[in-house]
Design an enzyme around this catalytic site. Structure first.
Site, mmCIF file in Angstrom:
data_model
loop_
_atom_site.group_PDB
_atom_site.id
_atom_site.type_symbol
_atom_site.label_atom_id
_atom_site.label_comp_id
_atom_site.label_asym_id
_atom_site.label_seq_id
_atom_site.Cartn_x
_atom_site.Cartn_y
_atom_site.Cartn_z
ATOM 1 N N LYS A 181 34.912 27.012 -21.870
ATOM 2 C CA LYS A 181 35.157 28.401 -22.297
ATOM 3 C C LYS A 181 35.411 29.303 -21.091
ATOM 4 C CE LYS A 181 34.968 29.335 -26.724
ATOM 5 N NZ LYS A 181 34.203 29.547 -27.924
ATOM 6 N N GLU A 252 26.944 30.568 -27.312
ATOM 7 C CA GLU A 252 27.979 29.585 -27.654
ATOM 8 C C GLU A 252 27.392 28.332 -28.288
ATOM 9 O OE1 GLU A 252 31.245 29.916 -27.248
ATOM 10 O OE2 GLU A 252 31.689 27.880 -27.866
ATOM 11 N N ASP A 253 27.918 27.977 -29.443
ATOM 12 C CA ASP A 253 27.590 26.709 -30.096
ATOM 13 C C ASP A 253 26.091 26.476 -30.315
ATOM 14 O OD1 ASP A 253 30.213 26.273 -30.489
ATOM 15 O OD2 ASP A 253 30.410 24.499 -29.245
ATOM 16 N N ASP A 276 31.403 32.142 -31.782
ATOM 17 C CA ASP A 276 31.571 31.328 -32.999
ATOM 18 C C ASP A 276 31.561 32.210 -34.242
ATOM 19 O OD1 ASP A 276 31.352 28.994 -31.348
ATOM 20 O OD2 ASP A 276 29.222 29.462 -31.232
#
Ligand code: NAD
Length: 573
Positions: A181, A252-253, A276
């Protein structure tokens, strides 16, 4: 302590890099290394004489060598490993190669290939990047952050790796995602790579295959959960704020059980967002705006069915509601145009217990009482589509092949141009191949996917498949936040980003069948997104810099271009 600073020569105004290190250290530092491009004078003055082969190359010659080596790699994973090695050796050259081949390289450094790299992380590991924090470090996070050599970190991407793409818990291997990213932040938006930091909160893994793998590099324990997990996050956020007070933190994630609550808990406490949820919301909304513009309709005319009711679905649905409200529709009417179907069927009120993020979209039982279904408690996607007649179908379920022929047929029967968005990543998880969506809708569907797909030949017509790639959104949002020193991130900023992206879709893109610009234009798009978001930051009075009359200039001045500057040795002090 930074070992280099960009300066301008007072006499010639030429920019140069003042370095306080010499010798092999320069060659071994990926932000400083120029490899064979160190000039004769630099080799002489910086202790590099005899340490490099005699021929002095320029960056174009180096790129030719990179191109040749890259073209010899036989698999995508080998290409990934090669690119990571280049990035770890010479960041300037790596980013130049990225910029020149962005469309080809983005799917390697990010989805889908990064998914395989995360799964095989412990086997392809070469050199560490970013930082690792395990529960054993809970009381030493300050010390870990002090070990980071960069003084001026502006963007952090942090993961706990529990929901990597659509691949689930990848333990330590999830580190591939923050690295990927941040690579896109730099490649697409020009955020200086030395101001970015990937972080893996390695809280263990419940992936039994990883725990059983003797090569596994992570913290070999079951996942930390409950109060101890929350405490670790709290300590991490506090330490980050202390070390880099104005930093942008991207979540993130994380699995959705944590993602929603962490976002709610910290979005006011630290400048942060969850890509997300929010980035996905903006990128998907942009595709919908492009579709409804081309159909000359309004968002409030649409009926949207989501398959998969997690972070992505919630983020997108919230953005749909915001746009409908902006069109004058009431919030409750807007929500009534949205249906969520999850692994247990259509999300209904008054049945099974629902997590908070699904509740606003739960349908009344009265609505479905007259539906002809096999089991009213578990209404399937097909049954939902047959009764709702949606105009937009969004796949965020991570389950492949679930947009079947009867579903697409049913949708196309009631809608001239159905919008079909199978967004699950990586490619192996897509709900439906674009070729099928076109074939089963007699070529009428407007299709965009999460992962890249080649164009489809439908009855002699070449249809370009647009990619709803978050990389169109988050780099520009990040650049705007860095440039304006925004104090927090808001939904309005993502609305602005979605609208800037939709504006970048050309009549030609639409005539070719694509709801998105070509990924080859990502740098231009990120700049446009950044300009619009920065304007919004000033409008919301959230900027940490004085109100700029010239937002374009402010953004352009913040964009880093990978090039070799001349070096001058300037000892510290
Ligand atoms: P998530 O874990 O938060 O949500 C997944 C949802 O799918 C959950 O509600 C789950 O109940 C549901 N689900 C699982 N199995 C199902 C089944 N058999 N039938 C119906 N529903 C099922 O994950 P997320 O963040 O929402 O991501 C979901 C997918 O969307 C992933 O594959 C991800 O890669 C993809 N995604 C794509 C983009 C993009 O294209 N730009 C952005 C974000 C996420």
């Amino acid at each position: 302590m930074n070992e280099f600073h960009i300066r301008s020569d007072v006499r010639t105004q030429q920019r140069y890099l003042a370095v306080s290190a010499k010798g092999v250290h320069l060659k071994d530092h990926p932000l400083l290394n120029k490899g064979t491009a160190f000039s004769a004078e630099e080799r002489e003055q910086l202790g590099l004489l005899g340490i490099l082969p005699p021929k002095i190359s320029n960056i174009d010659e180096q790129l030719a060598r990179v191109r040749e080596a890259y073209s010899q790699k036989g698999t995508n994973l080998e290409r990934f490993v090669y690119l990571v090695a280049l990035q770890d050796r010479n960041e300037t050259l790596f980013y130049r190669f990225m910029l020149e081949n962005i469309e080809e390289l983005l799917p390697i450094v990010y989805t889908p290939v990064v998914g395989e790299a995360c799964q095989k992380y412990s086997h392809i590991y070469r050199r560490g990047r970013g930082i690792w924090i395990t529960p054993e470090h809970a009381d030493r996070i300050d010390a870990i952050l002090e070990n980071v050599p960069q003084e001026d970190v502006r963007v952090i991407v942090v993961t706990d790796s529990e929901r990597i793409l659509g691949l689930g818990d990848q333990g330590a291997g999830g580190m591939g995602i923050p690295i990927g990213k941040l690579t896109i932040y730099t490649a697409a938006a020009g955020i200086y790579t030395g101001q970015t930091l990937p972080v893996c909160l390695d809280v263990g893994t419940d992936n039994t295959a990883l725990l059983a793998d003797p090569m596994y590099l992570g913290w070999r324990k079951p996942r930390l959960r409950g109060p101890a997990y929350d405490e670790l996050i709290e300590k991490f956020v506090a330490a980050v704020k202390k070390r880099w007070p104005g930093v942008l933190l991207q979540w993130e994630d994380f699995a959705n059980t944590n993602a929603f609550r962490l976002l709610a808990q910290y979005q006011e406490a630290i400048c942060s967002f969850n890509d997300d949820i929010q980035g996905t919301g903006a990128v998907a909304l942009s595709g919908m705006i492009a579709a409804i513009r081309s159909k000359k309709e309004r968002m409030s005319d649409q009926k949207v069915v989501f398959f998969g009711a997690g972070e992505a679905a919630s983020g997108i649905a919230e953005q749909c509601v915001t746009l409908m409200k902006a069109e004058g529709t009431s919030e409750s009417d807007a929500r009534r145009r949205i249906w969520f179907v999850d692994s247990k069927g259509l999300v209904l009120a008054g049945g099974r217990p629902l997590p908070d993020h699904k509740k606003p979209y739960a349908r009344d039982n009265g609505e479905v009482a007259s539906w002809k279904v096999v089991n009213p408690a578990t209404i399937t996607l097909l049954e939902t589509v047959q009764h709702v007649h949606p105009t937009i179908l969004v796949g965020t379920s991570g389950t492949p092949g679930t947009f079947t022929e009867p579903i697409i047929h049913s949708m196309a029967r009631h809608c001239t141009q159905p919008v079909i968005l199978p967004l699950s990543n990586p490619t192996s998880k897509t709900e439906c191949a674009p070729a099928h969506a076109l074939e089963w809708s007699e070529g009428r569907a407007l299709v965009a996917t999460g992962s890249p797909f080649p164009s489809v030949d439908y009855n002699g017509r070449k249809v370009r498949i647009g990619q709803a790639n978050n990389a169109f959104i988050f780099p520009g949002v990040g650049l705007a936040i860095v440039a304006t020193k925004a104090k927090k991130v808001t939904q309005g900023m993502f609305r602005a980003a979605a609208s800037a992206l939709a504006d970048a879709v050309t009549p030609r893109d639409l005539s070719e069948g694509s709801l998105y610009p070509s990924v080859s234009r990502i740098r231009e798009v990120a700049r446009k997104v950044a300009i619009e978001v920065a304007r919004h930051v000033f409008e919301e009075k959230l900027a940490g810099v004085p109100d700029s009359k010239d937002v374009v200039k402010l953004i352009d001045a913040s964009i880093w271009f990978p090039e070799y500057l001349p070096y001058r040795y300037e000892p510290r002090g």
